[in-house]
Design a protein around this motif. Structure first.
Motif, PDB file in Angstrom:
ATOM      1  N   TYR A  35       0.840  -1.188   0.000  1.00 56.07           N
ATOM      2  CA  TYR A  35       0.000   0.000   0.000  1.00 56.07           C
ATOM      3  C   TYR A  35       0.883   1.247   0.000  1.00 56.07           C
ATOM      4  O   TYR A  35       1.981   1.250   0.569  1.00 56.07           O
ATOM      5  CB  TYR A  35      -0.889   0.051   1.238  1.00 56.07           C
ATOM      6  CG  TYR A  35      -1.987  -0.975   1.284  1.00 56.07           C
ATOM      7  CD1 TYR A  35      -1.743  -2.268   1.716  1.00 56.07           C
ATOM      8  CD2 TYR A  35      -3.286  -0.640   0.903  1.00 56.07           C
ATOM      9  CE1 TYR A  35      -2.759  -3.205   1.768  1.00 56.07           C
ATOM     10  CE2 TYR A  35      -4.312  -1.569   0.958  1.00 56.07           C
ATOM     11  CZ  TYR A  35      -4.037  -2.847   1.390  1.00 56.07           C
ATOM     12  OH  TYR A  35      -5.057  -3.770   1.441  1.00 56.07           O
ATOM     13  N   GLN A  37       0.652   5.214   1.302  1.00 56.15           N
ATOM     14  CA  GLN A  37      -0.120   6.117   2.142  1.00 56.15           C
ATOM     15  C   GLN A  37       0.489   7.506   2.094  1.00 56.15           C
ATOM     16  O   GLN A  37       1.550   7.752   2.673  1.00 56.15           O
ATOM     17  CB  GLN A  37      -0.199   5.607   3.582  1.00 56.15           C
ATOM     18  CG  GLN A  37      -1.127   6.445   4.446  1.00 56.15           C
ATOM     19  CD  GLN A  37      -1.251   5.933   5.871  1.00 56.15           C
ATOM     20  OE1 GLN A  37      -0.367   5.246   6.371  1.00 56.15           O
ATOM     21  NE2 GLN A  37      -2.365   6.244   6.529  1.00 56.15           N
ATOM     22  N   GLY A  40      -1.844  12.237   5.598  1.00 52.42           N
ATOM     23  CA  GLY A  40      -3.223  12.610   5.861  1.00 52.42           C
ATOM     24  C   GLY A  40      -4.262  11.806   5.105  1.00 52.42           C
ATOM     25  O   GLY A  40      -5.457  12.118   5.166  1.00 52.42           O
ATOM     26  N   GLN A  41      -3.820  10.768   4.399  1.00 53.06           N
ATOM     27  CA  GLN A  41      -4.746   9.946   3.621  1.00 53.06           C
ATOM     28  C   GLN A  41      -4.736   8.508   4.131  1.00 53.06           C
ATOM     29  O   GLN A  41      -3.835   8.104   4.870  1.00 53.06           O
ATOM     30  CB  GLN A  41      -4.338   9.934   2.143  1.00 53.06           C
ATOM     31  CG  GLN A  41      -4.265  11.302   1.496  1.00 53.06           C
ATOM     32  CD  GLN A  41      -5.615  11.956   1.400  1.00 53.06           C
ATOM     33  OE1 GLN A  41      -6.602  11.300   1.055  1.00 53.06           O
ATOM     34  NE2 GLN A  41      -5.676  13.240   1.705  1.00 53.06           N
ATOM     35  N   GLY A  42      -5.743   7.740   3.713  1.00 51.77           N
ATOM     36  CA  GLY A  42      -5.722   6.316   3.990  1.00 51.77           C
ATOM     37  C   GLY A  42      -4.820   5.600   2.995  1.00 51.77           C
ATOM     38  O   GLY A  42      -4.506   6.138   1.934  1.00 51.77           O
ATOM     39  N   PRO A  43      -4.375   4.409   3.324  1.00 46.41           N
ATOM     40  CA  PRO A  43      -3.526   3.649   2.393  1.00 46.41           C
ATOM     41  C   PRO A  43      -4.260   3.333   1.086  1.00 46.41           C
ATOM     42  O   PRO A  43      -5.466   3.063   1.093  1.00 46.41           O
ATOM     43  CB  PRO A  43      -3.223   2.368   3.175  1.00 46.41           C
ATOM     44  CG  PRO A  43      -3.432   2.726   4.610  1.00 46.41           C
ATOM     45  CD  PRO A  43      -4.543   3.717   4.606  1.00 46.41           C
ATOM     46  N   GLN A  44      -3.519   3.367  -0.022  1.00 48.13           N
ATOM     47  CA  GLN A  44      -4.038   3.002  -1.336  1.00 48.13           C
ATOM     48  C   GLN A  44      -3.385   1.698  -1.771  1.00 48.13           C
ATOM     49  O   GLN A  44      -2.157   1.569  -1.740  1.00 48.13           O
ATOM     50  CB  GLN A  44      -3.724   4.100  -2.360  1.00 48.13           C
ATOM     51  CG  GLN A  44      -4.360   5.446  -2.049  1.00 48.13           C
ATOM     52  CD  GLN A  44      -5.859   5.436  -2.229  1.00 48.13           C
ATOM     53  OE1 GLN A  44      -6.371   4.900  -3.202  1.00 48.13           O
ATOM     54  NE2 GLN A  44      -6.574   6.034  -1.294  1.00 48.13           N
ATOM     55  N   PHE A  45      -4.205   0.740  -2.201  1.00 42.29           N
ATOM     56  CA  PHE A  45      -3.723  -0.572  -2.611  1.00 42.29           C
ATOM     57  C   PHE A  45      -2.893  -0.476  -3.881  1.00 42.29           C
ATOM     58  O   PHE A  45      -3.348   0.089  -4.881  1.00 42.29           O
ATOM     59  CB  PHE A  45      -4.936  -1.474  -2.835  1.00 42.29           C
ATOM     60  CG  PHE A  45      -4.629  -2.852  -3.359  1.00 42.29           C
ATOM     61  CD1 PHE A  45      -4.882  -3.166  -4.683  1.00 42.29           C
ATOM     62  CD2 PHE A  45      -4.126  -3.832  -2.525  1.00 42.29           C
ATOM     63  CE1 PHE A  45      -4.637  -4.434  -5.167  1.00 42.29           C
ATOM     64  CE2 PHE A  45      -3.875  -5.108  -2.994  1.00 42.29           C
ATOM     65  CZ  PHE A  45      -4.131  -5.410  -4.322  1.00 42.29           C
ATOM     66  N   GLY A  58      -3.935  -2.373  -8.017  1.00 41.55           N
ATOM     67  CA  GLY A  58      -4.708  -1.141  -7.938  1.00 41.55           C
ATOM     68  C   GLY A  58      -4.347  -0.215  -9.092  1.00 41.55           C
ATOM     69  O   GLY A  58      -3.697  -0.620 -10.061  1.00 41.55           O
ATOM     70  N   LEU A  88       4.394   7.014   2.721  1.00 39.01           N
ATOM     71  CA  LEU A  88       4.715   5.864   3.570  1.00 39.01           C
ATOM     72  C   LEU A  88       4.269   4.618   2.805  1.00 39.01           C
ATOM     73  O   LEU A  88       3.116   4.535   2.371  1.00 39.01           O
ATOM     74  CB  LEU A  88       3.976   5.980   4.903  1.00 39.01           C
ATOM     75  CG  LEU A  88       4.196   4.877   5.937  1.00 39.01           C
ATOM     76  CD1 LEU A  88       5.637   4.919   6.473  1.00 39.01           C
ATOM     77  CD2 LEU A  88       3.198   4.988   7.088  1.00 39.01           C
ATOM     78  N   LEU A  90       3.555   0.661   2.894  1.00 38.42           N
ATOM     79  CA  LEU A  90       3.225  -0.374   3.866  1.00 38.42           C
ATOM     80  C   LEU A  90       3.054  -1.716   3.187  1.00 38.42           C
ATOM     81  O   LEU A  90       2.470  -1.791   2.099  1.00 38.42           O
ATOM     82  CB  LEU A  90       1.913  -0.016   4.571  1.00 38.42           C
ATOM     83  CG  LEU A  90       1.901   1.277   5.380  1.00 38.42           C
ATOM     84  CD1 LEU A  90       0.468   1.731   5.645  1.00 38.42           C
ATOM     85  CD2 LEU A  90       2.620   1.086   6.703  1.00 38.42           C
ATOM     86  N   ALA A  92       1.499  -5.638   3.935  1.00 38.32           N
ATOM     87  CA  ALA A  92       0.593  -6.356   4.822  1.00 38.32           C
ATOM     88  C   ALA A  92       0.580  -7.818   4.407  1.00 38.32           C
ATOM     89  O   ALA A  92       0.532  -8.128   3.215  1.00 38.32           O
ATOM     90  CB  ALA A  92      -0.816  -5.775   4.741  1.00 38.32           C
ATOM     91  N   PHE A 103       0.117  -5.616   9.318  1.00 35.97           N
ATOM     92  CA  PHE A 103       0.916  -4.614   8.630  1.00 35.97           C
ATOM     93  C   PHE A 103       2.300  -4.489   9.249  1.00 35.97           C
ATOM     94  O   PHE A 103       2.474  -4.617  10.466  1.00 35.97           O
ATOM     95  CB  PHE A 103       0.225  -3.254   8.703  1.00 35.97           C
ATOM     96  CG  PHE A 103      -0.850  -3.058   7.678  1.00 35.97           C
ATOM     97  CD1 PHE A 103      -2.115  -3.588   7.870  1.00 35.97           C
ATOM     98  CD2 PHE A 103      -0.588  -2.356   6.511  1.00 35.97           C
ATOM     99  CE1 PHE A 103      -3.106  -3.414   6.922  1.00 35.97           C
ATOM    100  CE2 PHE A 103      -1.571  -2.171   5.557  1.00 35.97           C
ATOM    101  CZ  PHE A 103      -2.836  -2.702   5.765  1.00 35.97           C
ATOM    102  N   GLY A 106       6.234   0.112   7.953  1.00 38.41           N
ATOM    103  CA  GLY A 106       6.298   1.035   6.828  1.00 38.41           C
ATOM    104  C   GLY A 106       7.688   1.545   6.519  1.00 38.41           C
ATOM    105  O   GLY A 106       8.591   1.507   7.366  1.00 38.41           O
TER     106      GLY A 106
END
Lengths: 112, 114
Positions: A35, A37, A40-45, A58, A88, A90, A92, A103, A106
């Motif tokens: 992922y 990240q 300020g955002q959520g992780p993106q696959f 993705g 970042l 990550l 998993a 996870f 990172g």
């Protein structure tokens, strides 16, 4: 403690360079996902590997590629780095018998 | 396309108060939903996973509910402590997608003041 480790912790690169990030899972974790990240955002696959084959991706360009090895380690490679790749990263992993993702801590990549 | 929203983006509560964190998703065709905690600059720690057939999951002071028909999940943290300060993220796994392709919300940043 998830048993998933990543290296390096931090990395600084310049635009156009290539980078390799590493992840090590526990024995029996035969699926690994990566992922991205942004702050300020959520992780993106980015993509997923199962038994050393990519089986899900993705919306990331081909310059993002990966490998998974029989010893439950994996790599994320990024070519032709761009400023927007600063994030970042990550990984998993999942044990064979569960849906729960574990996870790593990172790798913080900064592209100048 | 599945979209996951977490409101509010930030929350500050005094110690001892119960926390209520919200997660909404646009497509109810999900396989499961997972709540995570993230400390600053660190990886994610799994808190609770709810399968699509379940209504709630509990672990200690944490309780998560799932209402697929309305596209909502709520994470309750009872009797908050300063150590609960972190960002909380929810993630949904859509039906039919490969296992790892979770769709995350942007998270709710929680501060618990002593």
């Amino acid at each position: 403690e998830t048993g998933v480790t990543q290296s390096p912790t931090h990395l600084i690169k310049t635009r156009g360079q290539q980078v390799t990030l590493r992840c090590s899972s526990q024995s029996g974790h035969n699926t690994v996902s990566w992922y991205q990240q942004a702050l300020g955002q959520g992780p993106q696959f980015i993509f997923q590997y199962y038994r050393e084959e990519e089986n899900g991706r993705g919306n990331f360009p081909p310059r993002f590629s990966g490998l998974q090895f029989p010893n439950y380690s994996s790599e994320l490679n990024v070519n032709a780095l761009e400023l927007d790749d600063s994030a970042l990263y990550l990984c998993a992993s999942r044990p064979a018998a569960t849906d729960t993702q574990y996870f790593g801590p990172g790798t913080r990549l900064t592209v100048l | 396309k599945q979209e996951v929203t977490q409101i509010p983006a930030a929350l500050s509560v005094p110690e001892g108060e119960n926390l209520v964190l919200n997660c909404s998703f646009t497509d109810s065709a999900i396989y499961n939903l997972q709540w995570f905690r993230q400390d600053p600059g660190k990886g994610l720690t799994s808190l609770l996973l709810i399968q699509s057939s379940q209504r709630e999951q509990t672990s200690g002071r944490l309780n998560a509910s799932l209402d697929k028909s309305s596209g909502r999940s709520t994470l309750y943290i009872a009797a908050s402590q300063p150590g609960d300060s972190a960002t909380y993220l929810c993630a949904v796994r859509p039906n039919g997608d490969s296992w790892g392709k979770f769709q995350f919300g942007a998270g709710t940043q929680v501060v618990v003041t002593p």
